[in-house]
Design an enzyme around this catalytic site. Structure first.
Site, PDB file in Angstrom:
ATOM      1  CG  ASP A  13      18.583  65.186  39.106  1.00  0.00           C
ATOM      2  OD1 ASP A  13      17.884  65.308  40.137  1.00  0.00           O
ATOM      3  OD2 ASP A  13      19.536  65.941  38.840  1.00  0.00           O
ATOM      4  CG  ASP A 108      16.711  65.535  44.321  1.00  0.00           C
ATOM      5  OD1 ASP A 108      17.826  65.049  44.576  1.00  0.00           O
ATOM      6  OD2 ASP A 108      16.524  66.756  44.169  1.00  0.00           O
ATOM      7  CD  GLU A 109      21.866  63.482  41.349  1.00  0.00           C
ATOM      8  OE1 GLU A 109      22.695  63.529  40.418  1.00  0.00           O
ATOM      9  OE2 GLU A 109      21.885  64.267  42.324  1.00  0.00           O
TER      10      GLU A 109
END
Length: 392
Positions: A13, A108-109
């Protein structure tokens, strides 16, 4: 409890991703509270913010005007999705060097299954350190990494070690640490569910396990079995790469109920951008768009529409999502959650062309190139113009 089950699941993350990109590219912003989203004099909301801004109580989906009142000195910036998407691609390219089994949760993860990677790259902890070093040295960004035997525990490890950390959630931690954590650490329990549990005297994971299952079911509904499994450290969901995905969706639970229609539409626009990005990255298109709305009393409504041709651009997805919201009967009424899902997926190369389809290049890619060459937002789809102008 888990025997010799390997620590083969990684959760990665990026820390305050959008704001971190801005702070990296604009060194004068480092150490300052940065808010990405609508300007403070608008009726829009915060998309995300830096850790410096979070110290003032600013959170995602908060009205920008409220964020300004909490921190008048904050720097408010509009999101530059093209730039964030490009940085995300670079990060995912790094991740793909360690395993092909990657499940992207958002821009983003992601989860990684390292079952077949240890003979080449070493232990999961070693791989996590490699990833963190490369993302930092090559891209100038911090990424936190959680490691465990399943997705829930890996994500929990990330949450506990952020920002800029790495943590392995071991079997012994399932016995010693997990029961002591507050119930909102369990996947699927948000602030409102946590309040309901707290009102019944349930504050920790151990409290949840000790409570009568009938009581838990009355408070959590159909998710009770799954959440009780998580409370014991059990999560059998596999890491699912894009090619196996049947639908792609994102949702957001508001810290406080939101009734303002414009704010809800802006959230739908943001979700449309996220879902469209994930579709394009997976080289997929969707035939069916579904909007999920949850009211303060936990009543969930779903509205769907099947598109005549498959889509993967944010404009088309948002147009459908906004129409579904406006026809839901919930416009102007308080909501605690808004979700958007793209279903009936197909590979982009298999799309059956509409009679009226353009024969030229993909308009989304043309707009992306022009905005990248000049300034983000130089060209926006006409269907989003009203919403865009009201945010000026």
């Amino acid at each position: 409890m888990f025997g010799d089950e390997p620590m083969h699941i990684l959760h990665c993350d990026l820390d305050a991703f959008f704001a971190s990109v801005e702070q990296r590219d604009h060194p004068e912003l480092k150490g300052k509270p940065v808010v990405i989203g609508a300007p403070p004099n608008s009726r829009g909301v915060v998309s995300t913010c830096s850790y410096e801004a979070r110290q003032y109580g600013i959170r995602s989906a908060m009205p920008s005007s409220q964020a300004y009142r909490l921190c008048p000195q904050a720097v408010f910036l509009p999101p530059d999705m093209k730039r964030y998407q490009e940085e995300s691609r670079k990060v995912f390219n790094i991740l793909a060097e360690y395993t092909p089994v990657i499940e992207a949760l958002s821009i983003d993860e992601a989860f990684l299954d390292l079952s077949g990677s240890h003979s080449i790259w070493g232990s999961s902890m070693a791989i996590g350190h490699h990833i963190r070093h490369r993302v930092k040295s090559e891209l100038g960004l911090n990424i936190s990494v959680g490691i465990s035997t399943n997705k829930f525990l890996a994500k929990l490890a990330t949450n506990l070690c952020k920002p800029d950390g790495i943590m392995e959630f071991t079997d012994q931690m399932v016995v010693d640490l997990l029961p002591t954590l507050s119930v909102d650490n369990l996947w699927g329990i948000g602030s409102v569910s946590a309040q309901r549990l707290n009102h019944s005297g349930i504050y920790t994971v151990q409290d949840l396990l000790d409570a009568p299952e009938q009581l838990i079911t009355s408070l959590l509904g159909s998710n009770t079995g799954f959440i009780l499994g998580l409370a014991k450290g059990i999560d059998n969901r596999p890491v699912t790469p894009y090619e196996e995905t049947k639908s792609i969706g994102n949702e957001i639970t508001f810290p406080k109920n939101v009734s303002d229609s414009l704010a809800i539409e802006q959230v739908l626009l943001r979700l449309s951008e996220k879902v469209a990005y994930r579709l394009r990255r997976a080289q997929l298109k969707s035939h069916t768009i579904t909007v999920k709305l949850r009211t303060p009393d936990f009543h969930t409504l779903s509205r769907s529409k099947t598109c005549p041709t498959a889509v993967n651009d944010s404009r088309s997805i948002f147009d459908v999502a906004r129409m579904l919201y406006q026809q839901s009967g919930q416009e102007g009424k308080p909501l605690r959650l808004v979700g958007l899902t793209a279903g009936r997926l197909q590979g982009s190369e298999y799309e059956q062309l509409s009679l009226f389809a353009n024969s030229g290049p993909d308009i989304s890619s043309v707009i992306d190139r022009l905005n990248q060459k000049y300034t983000s937002g130089t060209i926006i789809p006409a269907s989003l113009l009203d919403n865009h102008e009201r945010n000026q």
